[in-house]
Design an enzyme around this catalytic site. Structure first.
Site, mmCIF file in Angstrom:
data_model
loop_
_atom_site.group_PDB
_atom_site.id
_atom_site.type_symbol
_atom_site.label_atom_id
_atom_site.label_comp_id
_atom_site.label_asym_id
_atom_site.label_seq_id
_atom_site.Cartn_x
_atom_site.Cartn_y
_atom_site.Cartn_z
ATOM 1 N N CYS A 25 0.814 -1.232 0.000
ATOM 2 C CA CYS A 25 0.000 0.000 0.000
ATOM 3 C C CYS A 25 0.843 1.275 0.000
ATOM 4 O O CYS A 25 0.450 2.279 -0.588
ATOM 5 C CB CYS A 25 -0.941 0.029 1.203
ATOM 6 S SG CYS A 25 -2.263 -1.201 1.083
ATOM 7 N N HIS A 35 -12.927 -3.465 -6.802
ATOM 8 C CA HIS A 35 -11.954 -4.560 -6.825
ATOM 9 C C HIS A 35 -12.624 -5.751 -7.512
ATOM 10 O O HIS A 35 -13.149 -6.645 -6.856
ATOM 11 C CB HIS A 35 -11.532 -4.927 -5.399
ATOM 12 C CG HIS A 35 -10.372 -5.891 -5.357
ATOM 13 N ND1 HIS A 35 -10.522 -7.250 -5.457
ATOM 14 C CD2 HIS A 35 -9.030 -5.676 -5.228
ATOM 15 C CE1 HIS A 35 -9.332 -7.836 -5.381
ATOM 16 N NE2 HIS A 35 -8.410 -6.907 -5.250
#
Lengths: 542, 542
Positions: B56, B379
């Site tokens: 991330c 997603h």
């Protein structure tokens, strides 16, 4: 303080290889040995490095046409050794900056210390900073709709006045100086827009100027800075089914940051940044500084041919749709430098000057054709194309590393047996920068700017296309400075050249008789180097 | 010691802008405040960072889906504050690594100190290092010419056993475990070669394994390491006028170094490295770490569709001629993550998950079509395509940031009025990772792996294509771990899913009745996550 990262990358994962470290901490280890430099001296050294050194050694000092001169390597030498090399130069081609008077003794001493410091990494430059630098001096709709004069702009010449930070526009017909313009630091080249209306200049400092030739006095109508270090610019020349791109776009090739920048051709508004950071064509290792050498605009397609020096790649960049950008990345050879079209404008002939080779790119099939040796560090400029009585269409290059012109076949369709093979060679006065011809001319003009023997760099040699092997007619054209670079006028019956020093001159010859027609002098003629005739530049006539 | 370079770049040349400095010296200024870490602890922290944080925050800690956590920023916080965030997580989406038991208290304390140090820059990885890691375990000519068994490899499943560093091959017909293979650290995905003969795995550590399914027991026949951090791999699927590329090439998408690597499909010999370092699609600022998210192989052309996360670009890379590499670089949106084809395999539908959008790329015209909002952090995995009774062909995505399925029209030819518009939405149990369907099925299967409420992440929900708005049928499928990811068998009448924990399970359902057919358990079933059926993977059936 930076730190050598630990070695988990290679072994904590039980993986397969021993990794070579990036020695991040290496700069720290020898900190004691680094000579002291004040912030002011460091800044001064940075500028001198940019001006004189980075061209060959690279902004990051990792080496290019010159060797790697990292602080690690330089700390292994004494300051006296370093100073000697910087002052006197080397046999391998390093100029003696002190010997030639371009650096003082104090400056060569400063540079010896500087290279023992880690190379400072120059900042990036993206669209925001470019836009902040962007100036529209005369908006498009405030520019004249037609020329405000009755001179023929197609026969205008743009001249670099390198060390003055200026450019001169001269009327090729009357041979009068029309205007001297501020163009910023060390303009590298002029390029004319596809219609010939505009000249674009690119400075070593990455500043682009747009000069409107319709004005009575040519005028800078827009400027922008697109990089911190640059060499090349070209324009969009395509007009066809994909659209009319004449005078529509320009593209700058940067040395640092390593990138191309696409500009609006009318306003210089920056539109797109294309990074060239990538891997070498052969070993496939990442290179942090692949610099853009020459850029040549295709006439047949909406493409720029972009030579990426350190990676040895040629990129064909299609500018017809910048948001869905098509590109062909062609593996060629290192280190790519300059080059130009064959006579048909299908093949691009580029120098890979650290491999002593010329590279041939087929822009129609969009692929690599071949590469072949010509001599030590070929340097064709745009090159020269003519019809050889025995070998048919040929092209030629001079060399930086030896006094030699190499002629090679460049007509694979009509003369496949000679194509991309060396067919003739001639020794010259000494290493040179440029040669030039014109389809209307019987001659090939050659300089020997880098010749070492006293006076040889002040000579001009001219070869006959019909009898190349008979050798040239040569004469001494100046008793000061160096002769550099030739350009024909639009008609192809005059040749213009420069005497390059602070008391510069322009000499104009009759191409038929080789007689001097005119010699231009003046206080404004400070270090004249390259020159471009609008018509010949637009149409790639050489 | 590094040094802030002086400011000649901006003013010594009298140039046009004030440059924003790269603060090279910033690391030095606050050196006193940086907490001490032994070399051993620093190395340990680097590994934890790679394993848990870099996905991330990026290898360089400059931020991506997570925020920038440079040492400069982290030094403004106390160690106690940092430790709390690392241990407990945040509302904004940072996992609580201590709370979930994935880091010990000592480890969260270590990581708090680590992020106050300058981010160590991982090394590059080029062809030479890759070649050193390359192993051919069974040469091509020593491999069987036809399967050494009578099982149907087209119905094989490859299963990730994430934390075991292994992969399992299961026969979809008999549902028997055939082999557990060492695949190295944290395999991210399996991809099948175009004929289905081989499985390729890519680990988080950049290690690729080639598994031959013709062997009686599937066998790793070659391996190579191509990056230090990776997520994606795909194969060449094109067979047509340009050549037969089935089982011919593979391509790895790296996170670090930011690059793609083309491999020989039969031997994994590394052939070409393509750097992704480039500028952002919109602001045109250089990004030092544009990571390769998903790669999808075209069936219609010799192209890979490559999503470049940080720059928001989609690159169509033509693999038919690696030495004259054609590419189209399409401006899309940030941050690109995963995606898949529409039912016709002309349009690629990609999540730009920090812009809450889906992006549509037309691979026939090779251009951007549109982008539109769907929900918080879409997603889709590969996504799901079906025929909606009212809107015709549609596609759908789940979301990481909210419990929602969004259905949108994906048939611009037949149903232009609904194309690329949201037509249906349904709330789910909680944020999920994947949804899946099959052309032979009436159902859409959905997980809610990231749901926060106790037990919700152990539920499965199934929607009817014919009555999507009626909502799903849901049930609790496990009393431990999390349900994650679905895959159909070759016939499209069974659905396989994972119970993801150290005592993992595989559950197989009848797609018509939603009844459990079989539940596979075993010591070898350590953290099963993703799974791929050979036939469905080759043919992009979802």
């Amino acid at each position: 303080m930076s730190r050598i990262h630990s070695n988990w990358w290679s072994n904590a994962l039980g993986c397969l290889l021993l990794m070579a470290w990036v020695p991040l901490g290496a700069q720290v280890a020898s900190a004691e040995a680094v000579p002291q430099l004040s912030e002011e001296d460091f800044g001064k050294a940075e500028f001198i490095y940019f001006d004189r050194c980075s061209g060959c050694h690279g902004a990051l000092r990792k080496g290019a046409t010159g060797p790697n001169i990292s602080d690690e390597k330089m700390l292994k030498k004494t300051l006296i050794e370093l100073e000697e090399v910087i002052f006197d130069g080397t046999e391998a081609g390093m100029p003696g900056w002190g010997r030639t008077g371009e650096m003082t003794k104090a400056e060569t001493a400063l540079m010896a210390k500087f290279v023992q410091h880690p190379a400072p990494i120059p900042p990036e430059m993206g669209l925001k900073a470019m836009k902040e630098s962007h100036k529209i001096i005369v908006p498009v709709d405030a520019r004249p709709a037609k020329p405000q004069h009755d001179r023929d702009i197609q026969n205008y010449f743009g001249f670099i006045l390198r060390d003055a930070g200026k450019g001169a526009i001269i009327d090729g017909d009357s041979k009068e100086l029309i205007e001297v313009l501020d163009t910023g630091f060390a303009v590298h080249i002029f390029r004319a827009s596809a219609t010939g209306r505009y000249f674009y200049t690119i400075g070593r400092d990455g500043v682009v100027n747009l000069i409107d030739l319709y004005s009575d006095k040519p005028k800078v109508v827009a400027s922008v800075r697109t990089c911190l270090d640059a060499r090349s610019i070209d324009v969009s020349k395509y007009k066809g089914p994909k659209g009319d791109f004449e005078d529509s776009l320009a593209v700058v090739g940067c040395y640092w940051p390593p990138q191309m920048v696409v500009l609006d051709g009318q306003t210089l508004e920056p539109k797109k940044v294309i990074s060239t950071r990538s891997s070498t064509y052969d070993t496939n290792e990442y290179h942090p500084e692949p610099r853009v050498a020459t850029i040549v605009a295709s006439h047949a397609d909406s493409e720029w041919v972009v030579a990426i020096k350190e990676t040895g790649m040629v990129w064909l960049v299609d500018y017809s749709d910048l948001d869905n950008l098509k590109m062909t990345q062609i593996a060629a050879e290192r280190f790519l430098h300059d080059g130009g079209w064959d006579a048909t404008k299908r093949y691009l002939l580029l120098a890979a000057n650290m491999r002593d080779q010329m590279v041939v790119i087929d822009t129609k099939e969009k692929k690599f054709v071949t590469k072949f040796e010509t001599g030590i560090k070929p340097h064709p400029g745009r090159g020269a194309n003519w019809i050889d009585p025995e070998y048919g269409p040929v092209s030629a290059t001079t060399h930086l590393g030896e006094g030699k012109i190499t002629v090679f076949g460049s007509d694979p369709a009509g003369h496949p047996e000679h194509a991309w093979k060396v067919v003739r060679e001639q020794e010259t006065m000494g290493p040179g920068l440029f040669l030039k011809t014109h389809p209307e001319s019987d001659n090939i003009w050659v300089d020997s700017t880098l010749a070492k023997d006293e006076g040889d760099n002040q000579k001009i040699c001219v070869y006959k296309k019909a009898a190349f092997d008979d050798g040239p007619k040569c004469w001494k054209a100046a008793d000061h400075g160096k002769i550099v670079h030739f350009e024909y006028n639009k008609a192809g019956n005059e040749v213009w050249t420069s005497v390059w020093d602070r008391k510069g001159e322009i000499i104009i010859y009759d191409d038929k008789t080789l007689k001097e027609i005119k010699r231009i002098k003046g206080d404004w003629l400070v270090t004249p180097t390259g020159k471009w005739n609008v018509y010949n530049t637009v149409h790639d006539i050489y």
